[in-house]
Design an enzyme around this catalytic site. Sequence first.
Site: not given
Length: 489
Positions: A183, A258, A291, A389
């Site tokens: 996906k 993750e 990230c 973040e």
Amino acid sequence: MLTQSKRINIAGVEVSPDHYIGGKRVSSASTFQVISPIDESVMGEVAAGGQAEIDLAVQAAKEAFPAWAALGPSGRAPYLKKLADVIEAHLEELAIVETTNNGSLLEASRLRVMKRGAMNIRFFAEWAETLKGESWEANGVQYSVHYDPSGVSGLITPWNAPFMLSTWKVGPALAAGNTVVIKPPEWAPFTCSLLADFAEEAGLPAGVLNVVQGIGEDAGAALTAHPDVTRISFTGSEETGKIIGKAAADRIVPVSLELGGKSPLIVFADCDFAAALRTALGQYDNAGQVCLAGTRILVEESIAKDFIEGMKTGAKELVLGDPRKPETHVGPLITREHLERVQGFVERARAAGAEVAYGGGVSSALGGLYFEPTLFINVPEDAEILQREVFGPVLTLQTFKTEEEAIALANHTDYGLAATIFTGDEERANRVGAAVTAGTVWVNTFFARDLSAPFGGAKNSGIGREGGNWSFEFFCDVKTLAKRSGSFQ
């Protein structure tokens, strides 16, 4: 649903807007728009999948699984190595499509990122050929460990590096003998569509690799909840990871997550100052949409003033602009929605009393989705900007006096994906590296990645490790065979 839509021309590259299921292009009744962050123009309408398309793709993968698994590592390797060859033959097309789609730097895509895609596929194909489980004898019984393919893997990939991170998951999953349903990210699906073309060109059997595009709440949710999916690997936000984790828990399906980070970059006074400064400025790469980025810069107090001045000087030299131009260092943010999210973080940090050393808003010269490289100093200890973040070109800088204070600051977050340490003292590097909570700790370097090493996060940065044997331990059913010694005629 099996009709094929007209391909979309992206900078001279023809890309299918349709799904790829069972070796065929499949359209959907509904579509969604994909916008280029470079100028916010519409790139095209892409098929929007949901439960029906996911069902088709998982069924195709399930039917293809027995024959693919039966090939064994040596039988699958030629297909995967051919796929790597095909990727390498199309690096230029991949680079320009990904840059147009997600705003990443074209030079970086050409020179490094797309090559990593081919390397990922080839590496895991070769690793699987040499993968031998341990064997030993104890108390008159011979034990051996076997890595059995588990079935259909559901792979959900992020928009900041969609092609490379797709191959990071596809490589070990296929090498392990699984079949896959990918996906892609709805904001940047086009290079995953090209990956399907490359799989067909490489001769992968129909159903081994499937791609279903769509919105996460529709296609993603259907994939992670599907009863015939035996592994789920996801890279993305913490919030989505929690939803996927719950779906996997309902079916007791192994999941690898993750989920990003808020990584520290720790600079001690005895470091190579120029290297540390260069690395700190490098955290603006991909407009901070990385990230692993060391977004919390922690500098020993005795060199902090000089370091801040160095950051200011270096930031002035960073070129913000069109990512297709070789002189550009920082490109746009991915979407208007994401820009507004980053702006919200910056505005709340200002309101909390943090000081903007430079940057702080959308470029007055460029407008659009181009956000200035930004540095906050004198940030209140528990400010949101230090904890959550941002995923944009926004860094914070804090100071410390002692090694113990540096460790405490580094660990003062819910995340634990990575950390970077600059010091000239190896014993200190070992002490701090051991004390910092992170899946990966770099010392006097950054973003060094060997595919045989484990990769993943601690705390809210995720669950599980992938890379080398760890990938196969995840994508396989690891089985122990125990035989009584001397029991055979």
